[in-house]
Design an enzyme around this catalytic site. Sequence first.
Site, PDB file in Angstrom:
ATOM      1  N   SER A  85     -11.571  -0.809   2.567  1.00  0.00           N
ATOM      2  CA  SER A  85     -10.924  -1.447   3.717  1.00  0.00           C
ATOM      3  C   SER A  85     -10.352  -0.392   4.656  1.00  0.00           C
ATOM      4  O   SER A  85      -9.567   0.453   4.244  1.00  0.00           O
ATOM      5  CB  SER A  85      -9.809  -2.376   3.239  1.00  0.00           C
ATOM      6  OG  SER A  85     -10.331  -3.440   2.490  1.00  0.00           O
ATOM      7  N   GLU A  92      -5.597   1.914   6.813  1.00  0.00           N
ATOM      8  CA  GLU A  92      -5.395   1.932   5.371  1.00  0.00           C
ATOM      9  C   GLU A  92      -6.092   3.158   4.776  1.00  0.00           C
ATOM     10  O   GLU A  92      -5.597   3.778   3.838  1.00  0.00           O
ATOM     11  CB  GLU A  92      -5.940   0.660   4.723  1.00  0.00           C
ATOM     12  CG  GLU A  92      -5.696   0.591   3.227  1.00  0.00           C
ATOM     13  CD  GLU A  92      -5.931  -0.784   2.652  1.00  0.00           C
ATOM     14  OE1 GLU A  92      -6.442  -0.874   1.528  1.00  0.00           O
ATOM     15  OE2 GLU A  92      -5.565  -1.789   3.308  1.00  0.00           O
ATOM     16  N   ARG A 113       0.823  -1.213   0.000  1.00  0.00           N
ATOM     17  CA  ARG A 113       0.000   0.000   0.000  1.00  0.00           C
ATOM     18  C   ARG A 113       0.863   1.272   0.000  1.00  0.00           C
ATOM     19  O   ARG A 113       0.522   2.278   0.634  1.00  0.00           O
ATOM     20  CB  ARG A 113      -0.977   0.005   1.184  1.00  0.00           C
ATOM     21  CG  ARG A 113      -1.949  -1.162   1.186  1.00  0.00           C
ATOM     22  CD  ARG A 113      -2.857  -1.145  -0.037  1.00  0.00           C
ATOM     23  NE  ARG A 113      -3.731  -2.320  -0.062  1.00  0.00           N
ATOM     24  CZ  ARG A 113      -3.510  -3.412  -0.793  1.00  0.00           C
ATOM     25  NH1 ARG A 113      -2.414  -3.498  -1.533  1.00  0.00           N
ATOM     26  NH2 ARG A 113      -4.346  -4.420  -0.787  1.00  0.00           N
TER      27      ARG A 113
END
Length: 301
Positions: free
Chosen positions: A222, A292, A173
């Site tokens: 998410s 996230e 990420r």
Amino acid sequence: MSPNPALAVLPPLRGRVQREAPLAPFTWFRVGGPADVLVRPADAEDLLLLLRDMPGDLPLTVIGAASNLIIRDGGLRGVTLRLARGFGEVVVEPDGIVAGAAALDAVVAETAAAADLAGLEFLIGIPGSIGGAVAMNAGAYGAEVKDVLDWAEVATPGGLLRLSHAELAFAYRHAALPARAVVTRARFHAAPGDAAVTAARMQAIRSQREATQPVRARTGGSTFKNPDGHKAWALIDAAGCRGLALGGAEVSEKHCNFLINTGAATAAELEALGEEVRARVLAQSGIALEWEIKRLGEAMP
């Protein structure tokens, strides 16, 4: 209203420049305060002029589809940048796709499939735009951007750069972008494929998302990263957080790594609920979940 000082120091742009611009309508959560100044450049040339001539100490925030973003209730200071029409082109090549930063991930997947190119089907399951997907190495259904990206072009105060896969130094990420760099377009490699197989794969991803995620709710994807060797949702469920609520914010019953605005949530409630989930998971499992979803801006005083 007094003149916004940020406007006075911006170069003359052909794109749209708006002060005290509401940002909540752009975000999937539908929360958050205004931008001091929202700039939507006309094209890459306009963007490069902005980055070159705006003061280096003026805060700059880039938002895309805002599908994984909480903008706090006090809004964003300085300049908020949003790429739109001039950055949405998608071009098919014999062995890949070149896509503008504002193109939706799903559109890129569909364009590739229509051209009988395989390997980009996973993008149909990522609810965002290409610029954000590159910047955060977005992934879903067993693949990540790093697996298919050849290069990305980024606008910087010093000009336009083309960064290779290696130069982006992808991690989970994360992509290593230069300071104040803005992704403008990217190239993804793909391979000739069977159209029926590709279409079936994309439909399977759509169906799985519909069945397992609250895709029609005001959500942000998410919420927390998966810790090594664990699934965030399982840790959250084990800590008893499924359905946990705070004001208008709620942990999804359908997929408990999703936060939901049930209709009247504030950004503060969503963030506080996320922190409560983190605290309960830490107490139950000893694992500290990492956000996230990006949380930007200032809280209300």
